[in-house]
Design an enzyme around this catalytic site. Structure first.
Site, PDB file in Angstrom:
ATOM      1  N   GLN A  77      69.264  32.329 -69.012  1.00 57.77           N
ATOM      2  CA  GLN A  77      68.979  32.334 -67.578  1.00 57.77           C
ATOM      3  C   GLN A  77      70.230  32.537 -66.734  1.00 57.77           C
ATOM      4  O   GLN A  77      70.130  32.915 -65.574  1.00 57.77           O
ATOM      5  CB  GLN A  77      68.281  31.037 -67.164  1.00 57.77           C
ATOM      6  N   HIS A 112      59.368  25.000 -72.709  1.00 61.03           N
ATOM      7  CA  HIS A 112      59.733  25.996 -71.707  1.00 61.03           C
ATOM      8  C   HIS A 112      61.139  26.538 -71.982  1.00 61.03           C
ATOM      9  O   HIS A 112      61.355  27.756 -72.019  1.00 61.03           O
ATOM     10  CB  HIS A 112      59.656  25.361 -70.313  1.00 61.03           C
ATOM     11  N   GLU A 113      62.092  25.631 -72.186  1.00 62.78           N
ATOM     12  CA  GLU A 113      63.476  26.071 -72.417  1.00 62.78           C
ATOM     13  C   GLU A 113      63.620  26.762 -73.768  1.00 62.78           C
ATOM     14  O   GLU A 113      64.352  27.758 -73.886  1.00 62.78           O
ATOM     15  CB  GLU A 113      64.444  24.894 -72.293  1.00 62.78           C
ATOM     16  N   GLY A 168      65.503  21.967 -66.387  1.00 61.73           N
ATOM     17  CA  GLY A 168      66.049  22.570 -67.595  1.00 61.73           C
ATOM     18  C   GLY A 168      66.669  23.909 -67.262  1.00 61.73           C
ATOM     19  O   GLY A 168      66.363  24.510 -66.230  1.00 61.73           O
ATOM     20  N   CYS A 189      59.642  28.075 -62.828  1.00 62.91           N
ATOM     21  CA  CYS A 189      60.802  28.530 -63.598  1.00 62.91           C
ATOM     22  C   CYS A 189      61.883  29.002 -62.636  1.00 62.91           C
ATOM     23  O   CYS A 189      61.589  29.708 -61.670  1.00 62.91           O
ATOM     24  CB  CYS A 189      60.392  29.668 -64.530  1.00 62.91           C
ATOM     25  N   LEU A 190      63.114  28.641 -62.921  1.00 61.68           N
ATOM     26  CA  LEU A 190      64.227  29.086 -62.085  1.00 61.68           C
ATOM     27  C   LEU A 190      64.420  30.594 -62.159  1.00 61.68           C
ATOM     28  O   LEU A 190      65.028  31.178 -61.270  1.00 61.68           O
ATOM     29  CB  LEU A 190      65.513  28.362 -62.495  1.00 61.68           C
ATOM     30  N   HIS A 203      62.756  30.377 -73.570  1.00 61.97           N
ATOM     31  CA  HIS A 203      63.828  31.235 -73.051  1.00 61.97           C
ATOM     32  C   HIS A 203      64.740  31.725 -74.174  1.00 61.97           C
ATOM     33  O   HIS A 203      65.223  32.860 -74.136  1.00 61.97           O
ATOM     34  CB  HIS A 203      64.665  30.494 -71.999  1.00 61.97           C
TER      35      HIS A 203
END
Length: 188
Positions: free
Chosen positions: A51, A141-142, A46, A99-100, A145
């Site tokens: 991000q 999670h997304e 995702g 997480c990226l 953000h």
């Protein structure tokens, strides 16, 4: 299409609520295409617009189940409903995520097992996703953000302190720090 730099935890765009998308323009379509390319290059399951430094309520997702069935899409201006969390500590083997924007690390985090997400896609068509398990985890999670929350902000006190030490050691936690998927070696 282009791979975009991914912002690292500490960048202000990751800690502010994202703004709604008022109109789906060619710029929004290009952003979403670039987000897919960036997510795939990372690789990730995702990616939210904050991000990549864009404070808009958009995220992309991709996942392949154990049978190899693909699941992929984007959601613009999502709303999230979830089943209440079960009490207790997260299972380190079954409930760890990464997480990226905090690359190379995984921490256990309790998430709801079932969610419903609504929004629109790039064509402006309504989207309704009702999922459980890892797909529900990805959606939460997304969505976080878009609310200005990075998953390390939700960790237990012990894991949060560990994340702080990692961040300090790697020089994160300040504006402008990013990495390029497919270019930067994060294992160094």
């Amino acid at each position: 299409m282009a791979v975009l730099p991914i912002r690292i935890w500490g960048d202000p765009v990751l800690h502010a609520p994202a703004s709604p998308v008022d109109e789906i323009t060619d710029e929004i379509r290009t952003l979403v295409r670039d987000m897919y390319e960036t997510m795939d290059a990372a690789p990730g399951v995702g990616l939210a617009a904050p991000q990549v430094g864009v404070g808009l309520r958009i995220y992309t997702y991709t996942y392949e189940d154990d049978d190899g069935n693909p699941w992929r899409g984007e959601i613009i201006n999502p709303e999230l409903w979830m089943v209440p969390l079960e009490p207790g500590d997260p299972d380190e083997d079954l409930e760890s995520e990464g997480c990226l924007s905090f690359p190379g690390e995984r921490f256990p985090l309790r998430r709801s097992d079932r969610v419903v997400v609504t929004g629109i896609d790039l064509e402006g068509a309504p989207v309704r996703i009702e999922v459980d398990g890892w797909r529900a985890r990805i959606m939460q999670h997304e969505f976080d953000h878009l609310e200005g929350v990075v998953y390390v902000d939700r960790l237990s006190e012990r894991d949060w302190k560990t994340a702080q030490k990692i961040s300090k050691k790697r020089g994160w936690g300040r504006p402008g720090v990013s990495w390029m998927p497919g270019v930067d070696d994060l294992d160094a």
